[in-house]
Write a protein that holds these residues in place. Structure first.
Motif, PDB file in Angstrom:
ATOM      1  N   GLU A  60       0.856  -1.178   0.000  1.00  8.83           N
ATOM      2  CA  GLU A  60       0.000   0.000   0.000  1.00  8.83           C
ATOM      3  C   GLU A  60       0.897   1.234   0.000  1.00  8.83           C
ATOM      4  N   ALA A 114       0.176   3.806   5.215  1.00  7.72           N
ATOM      5  CA  ALA A 114      -0.928   4.750   5.058  1.00  7.72           C
ATOM      6  C   ALA A 114      -1.891   4.730   6.230  1.00  7.72           C
ATOM      7  N   ASP A 115      -1.904   3.638   7.014  1.00  7.26           N
ATOM      8  CA  ASP A 115      -2.773   3.594   8.188  1.00  7.26           C
ATOM      9  C   ASP A 115      -2.005   3.899   9.465  1.00  7.26           C
ATOM     10  N   GLN A 297      -7.669   2.327   4.648  1.00  6.94           N
ATOM     11  CA  GLN A 297      -6.848   1.722   3.603  1.00  6.94           C
ATOM     12  C   GLN A 297      -7.363   0.331   3.270  1.00  6.94           C
TER      13      GLN A 297
END
Length: 700
Positions: A60, A114-115, A297
């Motif tokens: 990701e 992203a998280d 995400q």
């Protein structure tokens, strides 16, 4: 009964500390939610010539800092140059120095998924042949030290504070509005607010060090804090603090309204306003987690985020309301004891919350695991199974609590207890002796108020016999009136005998009030159904402590779906550690260095072209412009053209987009056929200073 409260509370605290410590200590290192799925050169491969750059692909998008990707030679010296750059999607590259000798090189990375979770790791590749290296390829992350432990504890406390604050307020507003005047319940909700606020501030300060150096000394670094505020997680934490300011106003109105008398219509309007405002604030607080962690995400984030908000609100309504009920059963004064109707309302609220938890939990499990095997083959799945088991245990205990609640509502035992209370109050005038008895108490010849049952009967307030035993409010008023009347009677008697000893009369009044309260509490605690309910609710709360700890660890653990995808990618990319034509082709990028001089001021520099994979079809083109001193150089205009003179193809124009200072890129650059291509670069450094430089390269 009250003597057993403190040991039980201490037991819950010890259980909380033990479970939290064990889970944090047993958490897997670098428990991240993005995983490395590929690299070029690939892990463990041996290439014939040194590559111009190293690229890493993650599951990701990740955030990379200036020092996020490093490449070390066998002696531990850095051989990368410039800042890491994204090539679009989930691939990130770092350029290497030219003329690297043969040997084993180590690539280390430390990025932020992203998280919001830090991701760290390392791998090696070799040029020419493997060699000994002094670099240890470990996956040590900044989240593994003291700062990581503090950050994990802060996350747990923030969840706990949210659950207690939101669930406690919901219990008061939806189930037991009289509880807004109970001091113990007020302290519970306010403590939840304070815990959530303090932990959010701590997370904001720890965030910079948590995602970078991992040093406790960097917690107060204003530069790191400024960087955190520009990230998605930092924005979520700041939003949470702003919402907590609104929550403080909500709590003040909720508990402040208990001090004023209002008619039924005003009460309904106030309750409706508090319900709407409280729901909005609670949903906003829950969204501060949903928009920055798991749900934001992966698959279906547009659906996953509202589902996560509902899940968190259901957890708060059930576990937080359960905590408030536990406090009410153990700590509420005898004259404002939680009534059966309030317990029944909470039972219905808890049942609805469990239904919401099951529905949203099934969706979240499918989204994070993706397969049945992930339940047993991944750490996330194993923790989730444990959590499901705890929820099942809590539901079983809750069923027992519902049975106790149903027994409380039966007309048998509770009514008999109320009749006994009324009969006890009715016998007070006959045994009390009126004013003469009061005079005896004033002179100190009677027994103390905390003494035997006979004393409790003799000194009980006379007007209680006219009060209704079914409502706590009506019991409170006669007690106050009685105390005042008897003090006046004692004052007159004491004035005739002892010269008006008002201090002793006041002491006697306090003793009698204590006796009345103690008698009411004994009658309340004599109900075996209420005693059974208290025990079952206490057991539920104990399981809830462990459940909340498991939930916190799950948010810091790599989802099973991501873990299995990373394992499959690693298996697919594993190659023998020996030179081969395929491994050489895997690093087929072409790098061209072309010095230029436009003739004007600041007109000298070097332009570097990276074309990857330099084959027929689509390619990625990266252009780096540097001054003669090696510093990145932003030029007003730069164009690239590709020409294959042997086939009269071209020039094919390419206009790259600016990525960062001195870095431009273009994707999908089409090479129609293999051959000796001429790469021309036109550089303009001012309005009139421009030059075109070129080099040939074998492409395809």
């Amino acid at each position: 009964m009250t003597q057993t409260i403190a040991p039980r509370v201490r037991t819950l605290v010890l259980l909380f500390l033990a479970v939290t410590g064990a889970l944090l200590a047993g958490a897997a290192p670098a428990s991240a939610h993005a995983a490395l799925t590929g690299s070029d050169p690939r892990q463990g491969t041996v290439v014939e010539t040194a590559p111009a750059q190293v690229s890493l692909t993650f599951s990701e998008p990740v955030a990379v800092s200036d020092d996020a990707l490093r490449v070390l030679d066998p002696k531990g010296e850095r051989v990368d140059k410039g800042d890491p750059a994204g090539t679009g999607g989930t691939t990130y590259t770092v350029r290497l120095l030219g003329g690297l000798p043969d040997g084993t090189y180590t690539v280390t990375y430390q990025v932020v998924s992203a998280d919001s979770h830090p991701v760290a790791g390392a791998f090696t590749f070799s040029v020419g042949a493997p060699s000994e290296t002094s670099v240890e390829a470990s996956a040590q992350s900044s989240a593994d030290g003291l700062v990581g432990s503090l950050y994990g504890a802060g996350r747990y406390l923030s969840y706990a504070g949210f659950v207690v604050m939101v669930g406690g307020a919901a219990f008061v507003l939806a189930c037991w509005q009289r509880g807004s005047g109970v001091r113990a319940v007020q302290r519970l909700v306010v403590s939840g607010w304070l815990t959530l606020t303090a932990s959010t501030l701590a997370l904001l300060l720890l965030r910079g060090s948590y995602t970078s150096s991992g040093k406790i000394g960097d917690v107060l670094d204003l530069t790191l804090l400024s960087g955190v505020l520009q990230t998605k997680t930092g924005a979520a934490l700041v939003s949470r603090l702003l919402l907590l300011a609104a929550a403080a106003l909500f709590i003040a109105v909720l508990f402040g309204s208990a001090q004023y008398r209002r008619n039924d219509e005003e009460k309904r309007d106030l309750s409706l306003g508090l319900a709407v405002g409280g729901t909005v604030v609670a949903a906003g607080l829950a969204a501060s987690w949903a928009m920055s962690e798991h749900a934001s995400q992966g698959l279906q984030p547009g659906l996953a985020m509202p589902v996560d908000v509902v899940h968190l609100l259901a957890v708060a309504a059930w576990l937080g309301g359960l905590t408030a009920l536990l406090v009410a059963l153990y700590r509420a004064p005898a004259d404002t004891a939680v009534d059966t109707a309030a317990i029944q309302r909470f039972s219905r609220l808890a049942f609805g919350s469990v239904i919401a938890l099951v529905v949203t939990g099934i969706y979240q499990s499918w989204r994070q695991l993706g397969s049945w095997s992930a339940f047993t083959d991944t750490r996330y799945g194993q923790l989730l199974l444990f959590k499901i088991g705890l929820v099942a245990v809590m539901v079983g205990i809750a069923y027992a609590s519902r049975r106790w609640t149903a027994r409380l509502a039966e007309p048998g035992t509770p009514r008999a207890l109320r009749e006994k209370r009324e009969e006890t109050a009715a016998t007070v005038p006959a045994t009390g002796g009126g004013a003469g008895q009061e005079g005896t108490g004033a002179t100190g010849t009677g027994e103390t108020a905390a003494g035997t049952e006979k004393t409790a009967t003799a000194t009980a307030p006379t007007p209680v016999s006219t009060a209704s035993a079914d409502t706590d409010t009506e019991r409170e008023k006669p007690a106050a009136v009685t105390g005042s009347a008897e003090v006046r009677a004692e004052d007159s008697g004491a004035g005739a005998k002892a010269g008006g000893d008002s201090a002793r009369a006041a002491q006697l009044a306090r003793q009698r009030a204590a006796v009345a309260t103690a008698r009411q509490k004994r009658l309340r605690d004599a109900d075996p159904n209420r005693f059974g309910l208290r025990r079952s609710v206490l057991a539920e709360a104990g399981v809830a402590v462990v459940l909340l700890a498991i939930t916190t660890v799950l948010t810091q653990t790599e989802p099973g779906r991501t873990e299995q995808e990373a394992e499959r990618a690693a298996s697919a990319s594993s190659v023998p550690s020996a030179p081969s034509s395929s491994s050489a082709q895997g690093t087929g990028a072409v790098t061209l260095n072309m010095p230029f001089d436009t003739g004007g001021k600041d007109g000298k520099g070097v332009v570097t072209i990276d074309l990857d994979p330099a084959r027929v079809g689509g390619n990625s083109l990266h252009v780096y412009v540097e001054r003669t001193d090696g510093k990145a150089f932003d030029v007003p205009e730069l164009k690239v053209a590709l020409t294959l003179s042997a086939k009269s193809i071209g020039p094919l124009p390419v206009v790259p987009d600016r990525v960062s200072t001195g870095h431009l890129s273009a994707s999908g650059v089409q090479i129609p056929m293999a051959g000796d291509w001429t790469v021309e670069v036109t550089v303009r450094t001012s309005d009139i200073d421009q030059v075109t430089v070129s080099k040939n390269a074998q492409i395809g």
